[in-house]
Design an enzyme around this catalytic site. Structure first.
Site, PDB file in Angstrom:
ATOM      1  N   ARG A   1      34.403 -34.673 -58.796  1.00 48.01           N
ATOM      2  CA  ARG A   1      35.457 -34.464 -59.789  1.00 48.01           C
ATOM      3  C   ARG A   1      35.093 -34.969 -61.188  1.00 48.01           C
ATOM      4  O   ARG A   1      35.439 -34.356 -62.193  1.00 48.01           O
ATOM      5  CB  ARG A   1      36.704 -35.190 -59.287  1.00 48.01           C
ATOM      6  CG  ARG A   1      37.954 -34.582 -59.748  1.00 48.01           C
ATOM      7  CD  ARG A   1      39.097 -35.118 -58.947  1.00 48.01           C
ATOM      8  NE  ARG A   1      39.407 -34.291 -57.798  1.00 48.01           N
ATOM      9  CZ  ARG A   1      40.320 -34.616 -56.887  1.00 48.01           C
ATOM     10  NH1 ARG A   1      40.973 -35.758 -56.982  1.00 48.01           N
ATOM     11  NH2 ARG A   1      40.582 -33.801 -55.891  1.00 48.01           N
TER      12      ARG A   1
ATOM     13  N   HIS B   1      44.742 -38.712 -63.026  1.00 45.40           N
ATOM     14  CA  HIS B   1      45.085 -38.327 -61.655  1.00 45.40           C
ATOM     15  C   HIS B   1      45.045 -39.489 -60.669  1.00 45.40           C
ATOM     16  O   HIS B   1      45.979 -39.669 -59.892  1.00 45.40           O
ATOM     17  CB  HIS B   1      44.100 -37.244 -61.201  1.00 45.40           C
ATOM     18  CG  HIS B   1      44.380 -36.700 -59.844  1.00 45.40           C
ATOM     19  ND1 HIS B   1      45.583 -36.116 -59.509  1.00 45.40           N
ATOM     20  CD2 HIS B   1      43.610 -36.629 -58.728  1.00 45.40           C
ATOM     21  CE1 HIS B   1      45.537 -35.705 -58.251  1.00 45.40           C
ATOM     22  NE2 HIS B   1      44.355 -36.028 -57.743  1.00 45.40           N
TER      23      HIS B   1
ATOM     24  N   GLU C   1      36.567 -29.493 -50.493  1.00 47.72           N
ATOM     25  CA  GLU C   1      36.896 -29.823 -51.881  1.00 47.72           C
ATOM     26  C   GLU C   1      35.649 -30.347 -52.560  1.00 47.72           C
ATOM     27  O   GLU C   1      34.604 -30.526 -51.927  1.00 47.72           O
ATOM     28  CB  GLU C   1      38.033 -30.850 -51.938  1.00 47.72           C
ATOM     29  CG  GLU C   1      39.365 -30.293 -51.456  1.00 47.72           C
ATOM     30  CD  GLU C   1      40.501 -31.265 -51.667  1.00 47.72           C
ATOM     31  OE1 GLU C   1      40.894 -31.473 -52.821  1.00 47.72           O
ATOM     32  OE2 GLU C   1      40.992 -31.831 -50.687  1.00 47.72           O
TER      33      GLU C   1
ATOM     34  N   HIS D   1      41.811 -35.306 -63.140  1.00 45.32           N
ATOM     35  CA  HIS D   1      41.658 -34.080 -62.351  1.00 45.32           C
ATOM     36  C   HIS D   1      41.391 -32.927 -63.311  1.00 45.32           C
ATOM     37  O   HIS D   1      42.101 -32.776 -64.313  1.00 45.32           O
ATOM     38  CB  HIS D   1      42.928 -33.799 -61.539  1.00 45.32           C
ATOM     39  CG  HIS D   1      42.681 -32.853 -60.404  1.00 45.32           C
ATOM     40  ND1 HIS D   1      42.366 -31.527 -60.612  1.00 45.32           N
ATOM     41  CD2 HIS D   1      42.657 -33.039 -59.071  1.00 45.32           C
ATOM     42  CE1 HIS D   1      42.184 -30.938 -59.437  1.00 45.32           C
ATOM     43  NE2 HIS D   1      42.348 -31.831 -58.488  1.00 45.32           N
TER      44      HIS D   1
ATOM     45  N   GLY E   1      44.685 -32.297 -49.052  1.00 48.63           N
ATOM     46  CA  GLY E   1      44.654 -32.693 -47.662  1.00 48.63           C
ATOM     47  C   GLY E   1      44.040 -34.046 -47.432  1.00 48.63           C
ATOM     48  O   GLY E   1      43.983 -34.888 -48.322  1.00 48.63           O
TER      49      GLY E   1
ATOM     50  N   ARG F   1      36.398 -41.359 -57.078  1.00 48.51           N
ATOM     51  CA  ARG F   1      36.882 -41.084 -55.712  1.00 48.51           C
ATOM     52  C   ARG F   1      36.438 -39.706 -55.250  1.00 48.51           C
ATOM     53  O   ARG F   1      36.571 -38.719 -55.979  1.00 48.51           O
ATOM     54  CB  ARG F   1      38.411 -41.141 -55.714  1.00 48.51           C
ATOM     55  CG  ARG F   1      39.024 -40.743 -54.399  1.00 48.51           C
ATOM     56  CD  ARG F   1      40.531 -40.638 -54.521  1.00 48.51           C
ATOM     57  NE  ARG F   1      40.921 -39.548 -55.384  1.00 48.51           N
ATOM     58  CZ  ARG F   1      41.830 -38.613 -55.070  1.00 48.51           C
ATOM     59  NH1 ARG F   1      42.436 -38.652 -53.918  1.00 48.51           N
ATOM     60  NH2 ARG F   1      42.138 -37.668 -55.919  1.00 48.51           N
TER      61      ARG F   1
ATOM     62  N   ASP G   1      52.757 -50.876 -61.779  1.00 48.00           N
ATOM     63  CA  ASP G   1      53.513 -52.124 -61.547  1.00 48.00           C
ATOM     64  C   ASP G   1      52.727 -53.105 -60.677  1.00 48.00           C
ATOM     65  O   ASP G   1      52.706 -54.306 -60.939  1.00 48.00           O
ATOM     66  CB  ASP G   1      54.853 -51.832 -60.857  1.00 48.00           C
ATOM     67  CG  ASP G   1      55.788 -50.997 -61.709  1.00 48.00           C
ATOM     68  OD1 ASP G   1      55.386 -50.575 -62.804  1.00 48.00           O
ATOM     69  OD2 ASP G   1      56.931 -50.755 -61.273  1.00 48.00           O
TER      70      ASP G   1
END
Ligand SMILES: Cc1cc2nc3c(=O)[nH]c(=O)nc-3n(C[C@H](O)[C@H](O)[C@H](O)COP(=O)(O)OP(=O)(O)OC[C@H]3O[C@@H](n4cnc5c(N)ncnc54)[C@H](O)[C@@H]3O)c2cc1C
Length: 546
Positions: free
Chosen positions: A293, A357, A130, A244, A63, A392, A223
């Site tokens: 994470r 991830h 989370e 992840h 989300g 993050r 890229d």
């Protein structure tokens, strides 16, 4: 008025187009930038190398992290800021964090006004939690299909410039002063063209395919990082690739794009266990299974490698405590992936392993998406604003794409006006291409040498491999050969920064420097190319872009 000079060894463009602004990428950041730029009255060409919805955005499950109601006694924007800074492990830029998280609620409301439907109950939008979040603030759509709903809604907005699908950006085209004035593009018919523009927006997403296994779709080949480097722009924080911890594991041959088991499953009560059924996260971090994470991925990889009861290449996520009806309603995407793999998550622990991830670093930008090259903007996952630092915080990236897509669109008009006042001679350089046969060797090397846990010896060896593979010319310029060249260059930038950062912080774990070193606190590493095209690294305080 522009003229064109062509670098030695290249052909004249087979076709030409022009617009005030060219936007590369149709994920949340590119679509938002294109929509807002067009509604400001500028002409926009919106290109993407695959189908319009082929983007990480489409796959986002958990989300959008956002504090929508400051009157909520359980949460506040300040708490969201604090959680983000903790996850960022001392490397986030507090100015970027405050700005993006403060502007986030209004940007999400505008997304809702544009038609995105988030899951709601009688008291408003439903919220989950989370890893790393101290409150339930992650709003979601379709249970665990948030990104698909955002992508659907933005692609359906009236006024979106039509998408030129199957158009792969090759390089940013500069004028004689080093200002971005367009793009070289490989069209669907294999012919290279030139798009002239007053400004260029890179919204090319991530680079998960630097590694052998990733949650990212096939378009995520770094890229934008490579194009920005070749144009003379600086990257920052490239050493921080987030893995992840819970990617569905179905066997040792699991490579390429792998299905994610969203962190929100842990938010609803699932716990990580090893092969002996022992909880992995208890005692590792106060938030246990909902720790940031980087902490969870490291603990999982250590348990896989070392602990008794570890099963070598995977552990398990025990979601059997979640009622089957709730699991099916909240996690239809995960349920479908498990069913395909023959796993019943309501009766059996789900086999999981970490995979690449999210790239926390990227093209260095200011808070309007401006890079260090005039006229060149970068937004979304390809950019590095300073929000994520060394790691993050879950579900902050869709929010960043929304906010920064809007901010870049608001700033770009001035660049277009500047460009219009200057006649330009454009310099078209040779398209990059490396033998695609080297791609799998590069990915295997990166997974082995630059995954969770790196050291100087393996990083140096990986740099030699990347340089060797980059030097193997491709017989033709096509999507694969260009992507392979971009992957080798992006890998070199990541490896050079990972070599230079002689400490462990966030997702960058150096086994030969296992501790965090305060001397590196808030010191970002910037990567540029030297005259020979090799990445060079300079340490800089987080002063932003001059
Ligand atoms: C499985 C998964 C789950 C996730 N879950 C969440 C979540 O719950 N919450 C959250 O906040 N974040 C989540 N993320 C991260 C988030 O989805 C991404 O960071 C975000 O969507 C990136 O958006 P973007 O617009 O920057 O790039 P993308 O959405 O990746 O779009 C990039 C676009 O650029 C195009 N492109 C790339 N190179 C070229 C080129 N050379 N020429 C032309 N086009 C090009 C691609 O085709 C694509 O259209 C998740 C990511 C994945 C993979």
């Amino acid at each position: 008025m522009t003229s064109l000079s062509v670098a030695a060894g290249t052909l004249l463009p087979a076709w030409e187009a022009s617009a005030d602004v060219v936007v590369v990428g149709t994920g949340v950041a590119g679509l938002t930038a294109a929509l807002n730029t067009a509604s400001a009255g500028l002409s926009v060409l919106l290109i993407t190398k695959g189908r319009p919805e082929e983007a990480s955005t489409q796959w986002a499950q958990g989300g959008v992290a956002v504090v929508r109601d400051e009157r909520d006694p359980g949460d506040s924007i300040q708490t969201h800021i604090d959680d983000t800074l903790v996850a960022g492990a001392g490397l986030s830029d507090p100015v970027a964090v405050e700005l993006i998280l403060t502007e986030g609620p209004a940007a999400v409301q505008r997304l809702i006004d544009r038609g995105a439907l988030f899951d709601a109950g009688p008291d408003g939008l439903l919220r989950t939690r989370e890893g790393g979040h101290s409150a339930n603030r992650v709003i979601h759509a379709g249970g665990d299909a948030t990104g698909a709903e955002i992508e659907r809604a933005l692609l359906a907005v009236r006024g979106l410039p039509s998408v030129l699908a199957g158009h792969q950006a090759l390089d940013v085209v500069l004028d004689g002063t080093g200002r971005a004035r367009g793009l070289s593009v490989l069209g669907p018919d294999g012919r290279v063209g030139l798009i002239r523009s007053g400004a260029v927006v890179l919204a090319t997403g991530g680079s998960g395919h630097l590694y052998a296994a990733t949650t990212n779709p096939g378009v995520a080949t770094g890229d934008g990082l490579a194009m920005a480097l070749r144009a003379g722009a600086a990257l920052a924080d490239t050493e921080f690739m987030q893995f992840h911890p819970t990617v569905l594991w179905t066997g040792p041959g699991d490579l390429g794009h792998r299905p994610l088991v969203t962190e929100a499953v842990r938010g609803e009560g699932a716990v990580l266990i090893d092969g002996a059924g022992v909880r992995i996260m208890l005692g590792v971090h106060p938030l246990a299974d909902l720790a940031p994470r980087d902490v969870v991925s490291l603990a999982v990889s250590r348990r896989m490698a070392l602990a008794p009861g570890g099963v070598g290449d995977h552990v398990f996520l025990d979601a059997t405590g979640i009622a089957p009806a709730v699991f099916a309603r909240r996690f239809p995407t995960v349920s479908a992936a498990c069913a395909l793999a023959g796993v019943n998550p309501t009766t059996d622990p789900i086999p999981v392993a970490p995979a690449a991830h999210y790239h926390c670093g990227g093209v260095l930008t200011d808070m309007d998406g401006r890079t260090t090259v005039p006229g060149l903007f970068a937004v979304g996952e390809v950019a590095r604003t300073g929000l994520h630092g060394a790691n993050r915080l879950a579900s902050n990236s869709l929010l960043e794409g929304l906010v920064m897509g809007e901010r870049a669109a608001a700033a770009i008009g001035a660049e277009v006006t500047l460009a219009a006042a200057r006649p330009a001679e454009l310099i078209l350089t040779a398209a990059p291409a490396a033998d695609p046969a080297g791609r799998f060797e590069l990915q295997a090397t990166m997974s082995r040498s630059a995954g969770i846990g790196r050291d100087l010896v393996t990083l140096l060896a990986a740099q030699s491999t990347a340089a060797r593979l980059a030097a193997v010319a491709a017989p033709v310029v096509d999507r694969w050969s260009v992507e392979t060249a971009n992957l080798t260059l992006a890998a070199s930038a990541l490896l050079a920064a990972a070599e230079a950062r002689a400490e462990s912080r966030g997702c960058h774990v150096r086994t030969d420097h296992p501790d965090r070193d305060d001397a590196w606190q808030r010191a970002s590493l910037h990567v540029t190319l030297d005259d020979a095209g090799r990445p060079t690294v300079a340490a800089d305080a987080l002063a932003g872009v001059a």
